[in-house]
Design a protein around this motif. Structure first.
Motif, PDB file in Angstrom:
ATOM      1  N   HIS A 272       0.945  -1.259  -0.109  1.00  0.00           N
ATOM      2  CA  HIS A 272      -0.123  -0.258  -0.048  1.00  0.00           C
ATOM      3  C   HIS A 272       0.749   1.385   0.115  1.00  0.00           C
ATOM      4  O   HIS A 272       1.661   1.424   0.674  1.00  0.00           O
TER       5      HIS A 272
ATOM      6  N   ARG B 232      -2.696  -2.294 -11.626  1.00  0.00           N
ATOM      7  CA  ARG B 232      -1.973  -2.827 -10.322  1.00  0.00           C
ATOM      8  C   ARG B 232      -1.587  -1.649  -9.395  1.00  0.00           C
ATOM      9  O   ARG B 232      -1.512  -1.752  -8.142  1.00  0.00           O
ATOM     10  N   TRP B 233      -1.047  -0.856  -9.865  1.00  0.00           N
ATOM     11  CA  TRP B 233      -0.415   0.415  -9.212  1.00  0.00           C
ATOM     12  C   TRP B 233      -1.641   1.017  -8.464  1.00  0.00           C
ATOM     13  O   TRP B 233      -1.777   1.484  -7.467  1.00  0.00           O
TER      14      TRP B 233
ATOM     15  N   GLN C 153      -2.767  -0.592  -5.421  1.00  0.00           N
ATOM     16  CA  GLN C 153      -1.837  -0.443  -4.408  1.00  0.00           C
ATOM     17  C   GLN C 153      -1.698   0.908  -3.809  1.00  0.00           C
ATOM     18  O   GLN C 153      -1.143   1.219  -2.906  1.00  0.00           O
TER      19      GLN C 153
END
Length: 365
Positions: A156, A172-173, A176
């Motif tokens: 995170h 995906r970034w 997170q």
């Protein structure tokens, strides 16, 4: 070290005291222990009389080459500074870095108080970055080997910074990234990698979008591997080689006296990429730097826009008129700088590895 900082400032960067202290306090030579490629060819190595003077220039240092092409480097410090300032880093923030390079960028981030997780697809590059960070005594950085598209699964982060050229932003970034987080990334556009700063609204219900970004600066980067560089509908054409377009003939005369240089020419280049997806660049015999070009879909010809505003064409192309129209449009718009564009994103690419790419643009005042 004062001269090093002045070089960075002369490139148009206003260094915060914290960032200036970070650059001044880190030994850049510790991150290039095996040397780097000289701009004129050959290799600069520790022990060379000019090694330290070259290290402390505001230049990128190419540290790994394959088939004569650079594949890893230490970025230009002034560009690093622009990207880090756009990232809005503060002490205690968690930063995901895509592309470890030499470890120098992560070290600067850590020096201003960030906790950094750096991911690089090349195992040897990741290993050398770890060693360099240890050599320089930098704490607060973890370097992992892995596919940057995946980010750091389970992590995170408050910020994401990308130090390689990418086709777009990985979902995906976003998965997170904390609400109201910032992603700073050099995203492919017409053969260049202008740096975008994307900020996701804190109230966003859908963590994948909508996503918008502002432009930080012009740049060129080495291209990432894997899904981060995959082609997609709307990808720009590859650059044309020195002989690929064939002989150029004049289509329209010069418009600019003096010719556009540096940033203004790139501003025109960026606008051309917004208005025509056939925009790329071409190597022109007798011209030292690559030139803005529109390339036919079958690559049988194209049109080149030179810094003086003249247009030349090659092959059986109709793109000369389109190139002249782009010049008209850019001039009529007031020659907008790259920072005046606002970018919207579209999800595209391989369904197994989709990517958010620029898909809409608007000019801001």
């Amino acid at each position: 070290m004062d001269e090093f900082l002045e070089q960075i400032r002369r490139s148009g960067v206003t260094l915060t005291p914290e960032l200036a202290a970070a650059f001044a306090g880190l030994p850049r030579e510790a991150f290039v222990p095996d040397g780097f490629r000289r701009n004129g060819g050959g290799w600069a190595r520790p022990g060379d009389d000019d090694f330290l003077s070259l290290v402390y220039q505001d230049d990128a240092l190419v540290t790994k080459v394959r088939d004569r092409l650079p594949i890893s480097s230490s970025s230009q410090p002034s560009l690093m500074a622009l990207m880090i300032e756009a990232l809005d880093v503060r002490p205690g923030l968690r930063v995901l870095e895509i592309g470890a390079g030499t470890g120098y960028n992560a070290a600067v981030l850590a020096s201003i108080g960030a906790t950094v997780t750096s991911v690089d697809v090349q195992e040897d590059v990741a290993g050398r970055a770890r060693a360099a960070l240890a050599r320089a005594g930098v704490e607060g950085v973890t370097v992992e080997q892995g596919d940057g598209y995946a980010g750091h699964p389970g992590g995170h982060f408050d910020r994401v910074i990308v130090t390689v050229g990418v086709a777009g932003i990985s979902p995906r970034w976003l998965d997170q990234l904390e609400p109201d987080g910032v992603i700073v990334a050099p995203v492919d556009h017409a053969g260049m990698h202008p740096v975008l700063a994307a900020r996701r609204p804190a109230t966003l219900a859908d963590p994948a979008g909508p996503l918008t970004a502002g432009l930080v600066c012009h740049a060129g980067f080495m291209t990432a591997a894997g899904p981060l560089s995959a082609t997609h509908p709307g990808s720009f054409p590859p650059a044309a080689g020195a002989r690929e377009l064939g002989e150029l003939t004049e289509f329209a005369p010069a418009r600019f006296d003096p010719p556009l240089e540096g940033i203004p020419y790139r501003d025109l280049w960026y606008a051309s990429g917004v208005w025509d997806r056939r925009t790329s660049h071409a190597a022109v015999p007798g011209v030292q730097q690559s030139s803005l070009a529109l390339i036919d879909d079958d690559r049988s010809g194209g049109a080149v826009i030179f810094p003086d505003g003249s247009v030349r064409t090659a092959g059986p192309t109709l793109l000369g008129a389109e190139a002249a129209s782009i010049l008209d449009r850019w001039i009529a718009a007031g020659r907008p700088a790259v920072s005046m564009w606002r970018v919207g994103f579209t999800l595209t690419g391989d369904p197994e590895a989709p990517i958010w790419v620029p898909g809409s643009w608007e000019l801001t005042s």
